[in-house]
Motif scaffolding. Structure first.
Motif, PDB file in Angstrom:
ATOM      1  N   GLU A  62       0.812  -1.211   0.000  1.00  0.00           N
ATOM      2  CA  GLU A  62       0.000   0.000   0.000  1.00  0.00           C
ATOM      3  C   GLU A  62       0.848   1.265   0.000  1.00  0.00           C
ATOM      4  O   GLU A  62       0.492   2.267  -0.618  1.00  0.00           O
ATOM      5  CB  GLU A  62      -0.937   0.011   1.216  1.00  0.00           C
ATOM      6  CG  GLU A  62      -2.084  -0.992   1.116  1.00  0.00           C
ATOM      7  CD  GLU A  62      -3.046  -0.869   2.271  1.00  0.00           C
ATOM      8  OE1 GLU A  62      -2.917   0.111   3.046  1.00  0.00           O
ATOM      9  OE2 GLU A  62      -3.912  -1.745   2.410  1.00  0.00           O
ATOM     10  N   ASP A  63       1.981   1.225   0.704  1.00  0.00           N
ATOM     11  CA  ASP A  63       2.837   2.417   0.779  1.00  0.00           C
ATOM     12  C   ASP A  63       3.848   2.485  -0.380  1.00  0.00           C
ATOM     13  O   ASP A  63       4.625   3.427  -0.483  1.00  0.00           O
ATOM     14  CB  ASP A  63       3.574   2.484   2.119  1.00  0.00           C
ATOM     15  CG  ASP A  63       4.411   1.235   2.406  1.00  0.00           C
ATOM     16  OD1 ASP A  63       4.555   0.382   1.502  1.00  0.00           O
ATOM     17  OD2 ASP A  63       4.926   1.115   3.532  1.00  0.00           O
ATOM     18  N   GLY A  64       3.834   1.471  -1.247  1.00  0.00           N
ATOM     19  CA  GLY A  64       4.733   1.480  -2.398  1.00  0.00           C
ATOM     20  C   GLY A  64       6.186   1.204  -2.059  1.00  0.00           C
ATOM     21  O   GLY A  64       7.078   1.428  -2.889  1.00  0.00           O
ATOM     22  N   LEU A  65       6.436   0.676  -0.861  1.00  0.00           N
ATOM     23  CA  LEU A  65       7.809   0.426  -0.406  1.00  0.00           C
ATOM     24  C   LEU A  65       8.105  -1.067  -0.421  1.00  0.00           C
ATOM     25  O   LEU A  65       7.352  -1.863   0.149  1.00  0.00           O
ATOM     26  CB  LEU A  65       8.019   0.972   1.008  1.00  0.00           C
ATOM     27  CG  LEU A  65       7.792   2.469   1.202  1.00  0.00           C
ATOM     28  CD1 LEU A  65       7.991   2.844   2.670  1.00  0.00           C
ATOM     29  CD2 LEU A  65       8.734   3.277   0.315  1.00  0.00           C
ATOM     30  N   VAL A  66       9.199  -1.432  -1.067  1.00  0.00           N
ATOM     31  CA  VAL A  66       9.633  -2.825  -1.052  1.00  0.00           C
ATOM     32  C   VAL A  66      10.844  -2.960  -0.139  1.00  0.00           C
ATOM     33  O   VAL A  66      11.682  -2.056  -0.061  1.00  0.00           O
ATOM     34  CB  VAL A  66       9.988  -3.337  -2.474  1.00  0.00           C
ATOM     35  CG1 VAL A  66       8.788  -3.257  -3.390  1.00  0.00           C
ATOM     36  CG2 VAL A  66      11.158  -2.581  -3.054  1.00  0.00           C
ATOM     37  N   PRO A  67      10.934  -4.073   0.601  1.00  0.00           N
ATOM     38  CA  PRO A  67      12.102  -4.290   1.457  1.00  0.00           C
ATOM     39  C   PRO A  67      13.366  -4.494   0.632  1.00  0.00           C
ATOM     40  O   PRO A  67      13.330  -5.140  -0.415  1.00  0.00           O
ATOM     41  CB  PRO A  67      11.751  -5.541   2.266  1.00  0.00           C
ATOM     42  CG  PRO A  67      10.684  -6.216   1.477  1.00  0.00           C
ATOM     43  CD  PRO A  67       9.957  -5.161   0.715  1.00  0.00           C
ATOM     44  N   ALA A  68      14.464  -3.916   1.113  1.00  0.00           N
ATOM     45  CA  ALA A  68      15.760  -4.032   0.427  1.00  0.00           C
ATOM     46  C   ALA A  68      16.787  -4.563   1.415  1.00  0.00           C
ATOM     47  O   ALA A  68      17.155  -3.867   2.376  1.00  0.00           O
ATOM     48  CB  ALA A  68      16.189  -2.674  -0.127  1.00  0.00           C
ATOM     49  N   ILE A  69      17.215  -5.790   1.196  1.00  0.00           N
ATOM     50  CA  ILE A  69      18.246  -6.405   2.048  1.00  0.00           C
ATOM     51  C   ILE A  69      19.601  -5.974   1.516  1.00  0.00           C
ATOM     52  O   ILE A  69      19.899  -6.141   0.330  1.00  0.00           O
ATOM     53  CB  ILE A  69      18.123  -7.938   2.014  1.00  0.00           C
ATOM     54  CG1 ILE A  69      16.738  -8.372   2.516  1.00  0.00           C
ATOM     55  CG2 ILE A  69      19.235  -8.596   2.835  1.00  0.00           C
ATOM     56  CD1 ILE A  69      16.385  -9.794   2.156  1.00  0.00           C
ATOM     57  N   ILE A  70      20.432  -5.428   2.400  1.00  0.00           N
ATOM     58  CA  ILE A  70      21.750  -4.938   1.996  1.00  0.00           C
ATOM     59  C   ILE A  70      22.814  -5.922   2.442  1.00  0.00           C
ATOM     60  O   ILE A  70      22.910  -6.271   3.619  1.00  0.00           O
ATOM     61  CB  ILE A  70      22.028  -3.545   2.611  1.00  0.00           C
ATOM     62  CG1 ILE A  70      20.861  -2.596   2.344  1.00  0.00           C
ATOM     63  CG2 ILE A  70      23.333  -2.991   2.071  1.00  0.00           C
ATOM     64  CD1 ILE A  70      20.530  -2.380   0.889  1.00  0.00           C
ATOM     65  N   GLN A  71      23.622  -6.383   1.469  1.00  0.00           N
ATOM     66  CA  GLN A  71      24.626  -7.419   1.717  1.00  0.00           C
ATOM     67  C   GLN A  71      25.985  -6.964   1.210  1.00  0.00           C
ATOM     68  O   GLN A  71      26.086  -6.376   0.131  1.00  0.00           O
ATOM     69  CB  GLN A  71      24.204  -8.705   1.008  1.00  0.00           C
ATOM     70  CG  GLN A  71      25.115  -9.895   1.234  1.00  0.00           C
ATOM     71  CD  GLN A  71      24.632 -11.126   0.479  1.00  0.00           C
ATOM     72  OE1 GLN A  71      24.139 -11.032  -0.634  1.00  0.00           O
ATOM     73  NE2 GLN A  71      24.768 -12.290   1.091  1.00  0.00           N
ATOM     74  N   ASP A  72      27.024  -7.209   2.001  1.00  0.00           N
ATOM     75  CA  ASP A  72      28.379  -6.887   1.565  1.00  0.00           C
ATOM     76  C   ASP A  72      28.763  -7.810   0.407  1.00  0.00           C
ATOM     77  O   ASP A  72      28.622  -9.032   0.498  1.00  0.00           O
ATOM     78  CB  ASP A  72      29.363  -7.059   2.729  1.00  0.00           C
ATOM     79  CG  ASP A  72      30.744  -6.524   2.413  1.00  0.00           C
ATOM     80  OD1 ASP A  72      31.403  -7.064   1.507  1.00  0.00           O
ATOM     81  OD2 ASP A  72      31.188  -5.570   3.077  1.00  0.00           O
ATOM     82  N   SER A  73      29.262  -7.228  -0.667  1.00  0.00           N
ATOM     83  CA  SER A  73      29.564  -8.021  -1.865  1.00  0.00           C
ATOM     84  C   SER A  73      30.776  -8.923  -1.683  1.00  0.00           C
ATOM     85  O   SER A  73      30.943  -9.894  -2.424  1.00  0.00           O
ATOM     86  CB  SER A  73      29.804  -7.090  -3.061  1.00  0.00           C
ATOM     87  OG  SER A  73      30.965  -6.316  -2.864  1.00  0.00           O
ATOM     88  N   ILE A  74      31.627  -8.624  -0.711  1.00  0.00           N
ATOM     89  CA  ILE A  74      32.831  -9.428  -0.482  1.00  0.00           C
ATOM     90  C   ILE A  74      32.610 -10.459   0.621  1.00  0.00           C
ATOM     91  O   ILE A  74      32.832 -11.660   0.433  1.00  0.00           O
ATOM     92  CB  ILE A  74      34.032  -8.532  -0.116  1.00  0.00           C
ATOM     93  CG1 ILE A  74      34.314  -7.521  -1.233  1.00  0.00           C
ATOM     94  CG2 ILE A  74      35.271  -9.392   0.168  1.00  0.00           C
ATOM     95  CD1 ILE A  74      34.709  -8.128  -2.551  1.00  0.00           C
ATOM     96  N   THR A  75      32.154 -10.000   1.791  1.00  0.00           N
ATOM     97  CA  THR A  75      32.023 -10.909   2.935  1.00  0.00           C
ATOM     98  C   THR A  75      30.708 -11.682   2.919  1.00  0.00           C
ATOM     99  O   THR A  75      30.562 -12.677   3.628  1.00  0.00           O
ATOM    100  CB  THR A  75      32.105 -10.133   4.255  1.00  0.00           C
ATOM    101  OG1 THR A  75      30.942  -9.271   4.369  1.00  0.00           O
ATOM    102  CG2 THR A  75      33.364  -9.290   4.328  1.00  0.00           C
ATOM    103  N   ASN A  76      29.729 -11.200   2.140  1.00  0.00           N
ATOM    104  CA  ASN A  76      28.377 -11.761   2.093  1.00  0.00           C
ATOM    105  C   ASN A  76      27.599 -11.585   3.390  1.00  0.00           C
ATOM    106  O   ASN A  76      26.528 -12.181   3.565  1.00  0.00           O
ATOM    107  CB  ASN A  76      28.393 -13.250   1.696  1.00  0.00           C
ATOM    108  CG  ASN A  76      28.729 -13.442   0.233  1.00  0.00           C
ATOM    109  OD1 ASN A  76      28.337 -12.649  -0.615  1.00  0.00           O
ATOM    110  ND2 ASN A  76      29.485 -14.488  -0.071  1.00  0.00           N
ATOM    111  N   LYS A  77      28.092 -10.760   4.301  1.00  0.00           N
ATOM    112  CA  LYS A  77      27.359 -10.459   5.518  1.00  0.00           C
ATOM    113  C   LYS A  77      26.153  -9.585   5.187  1.00  0.00           C
ATOM    114  O   LYS A  77      26.250  -8.644   4.404  1.00  0.00           O
ATOM    115  CB  LYS A  77      28.246  -9.716   6.525  1.00  0.00           C
ATOM    116  CG  LYS A  77      29.278 -10.587   7.220  1.00  0.00           C
ATOM    117  CD  LYS A  77      28.641 -11.446   8.285  1.00  0.00           C
ATOM    118  CE  LYS A  77      29.703 -12.205   9.073  1.00  0.00           C
ATOM    119  NZ  LYS A  77      29.117 -13.089  10.090  1.00  0.00           N
ATOM    120  N   VAL A  78      25.011  -9.884   5.813  1.00  0.00           N
ATOM    121  CA  VAL A  78      23.851  -9.013   5.691  1.00  0.00           C
ATOM    122  C   VAL A  78      24.089  -7.815   6.610  1.00  0.00           C
ATOM    123  O   VAL A  78      24.345  -7.971   7.803  1.00  0.00           O
ATOM    124  CB  VAL A  78      22.552  -9.742   6.076  1.00  0.00           C
ATOM    125  CG1 VAL A  78      21.370  -8.780   6.080  1.00  0.00           C
ATOM    126  CG2 VAL A  78      22.288 -10.886   5.107  1.00  0.00           C
TER     127      VAL A  78
END
Length: 201
Positions: free
Chosen positions: A9-25
């Motif tokens: 309804e609010d037009g917002l999608v969740p965005a998971i941010i992950q380090d491209s090297i360590t793969n840590k969230v």
């Protein structure tokens, strides 16, 4: 890339941010279509801040930007996985991640094995531990063992017995991890050197 912003309804999608090297969230944020477009254009991750009720580029105040590497949308087109190269700590509380984790590579079982070796180094008088006994014998013995195992790997590499080659490889890697700990280093330190070399190419 087809993202279903209208699903919410609010037009917002969740965005998971992950380090491209360590793969840590690193964190979780939310994007509307405008934030998504700005992220792609600026190559710095931008969210829609629900508290500020406006677009917010991570790092705009702290300087701790999230430099964009890639964006993927999930199978339902309603969530994003964004890989980044972070500049500085990600959490507003000063930690590497919003889950208070250190943003270092996890090498799976090898990281667990490193922790065990580190504990054996601390418990150097443990008579039942082979690793502790090596630490008691000192650097020369540890380095010698790595050399011996390396020679055995080379010998087996020239043969056709895959099982023996892999077993000797495991022995070499195990003793190399002990040598790293004896010198005060870990696999993460070696990884940093390899990354520097890779980025210099």
């Amino acid at each position: 890339m087809n993202i279903d912003f209208k699903k919410y309804e609010d037009g917002l999608v969740p965005a998971i941010i992950q380090d491209s090297i360590t793969n840590k969230v690193l964190m979780l944020g939310y994007m509307d279509e405008e934030a998504f477009l700005k992220t792609n254009e600026s190559k710095k991750v931008t969210f829609f801040s629900r508290s500020k009720q406006r677009l917010w580029t991570k790092g705009e105040e702290s300087g701790n930007f999230l430099n964009l590497v890639s964006i993927a949308v999930d199978c339902d087109s309603d969530a994003l996985l964004i890989k980044v190269n972070p500049v500085g700590p990600v959490c507003h509380k000063g930690t590497d991640t919003c889950w208070r984790e250190n943003n270092v590579s996890d090498f799976g079982f090898l990281s667990s094995l490193e922790n065990t070796i580190q504990n054996r180094k601390k418990d150097i008088e443990n008579e039942d531990s082979y690793v502790s006994s090596l630490f008691r014998k000192g650097m020369n013995k540890i380095a010698q063992k790595v050399g011996e195992e390396a020679v055995e790997v080379v010998i087996e590499a020239k043969d056709n017995n895959d099982a023996l080659f892999l077993n000797e490889s495991a022995d070499l890697l195990f003793h190399y991890l002990i040598l790293l700990q004896a010198k005060g280093f870990t696999l993460n330190d070696v990884e940093k050197i390899l990354l520097q070399r890779h980025n210099a190419e």
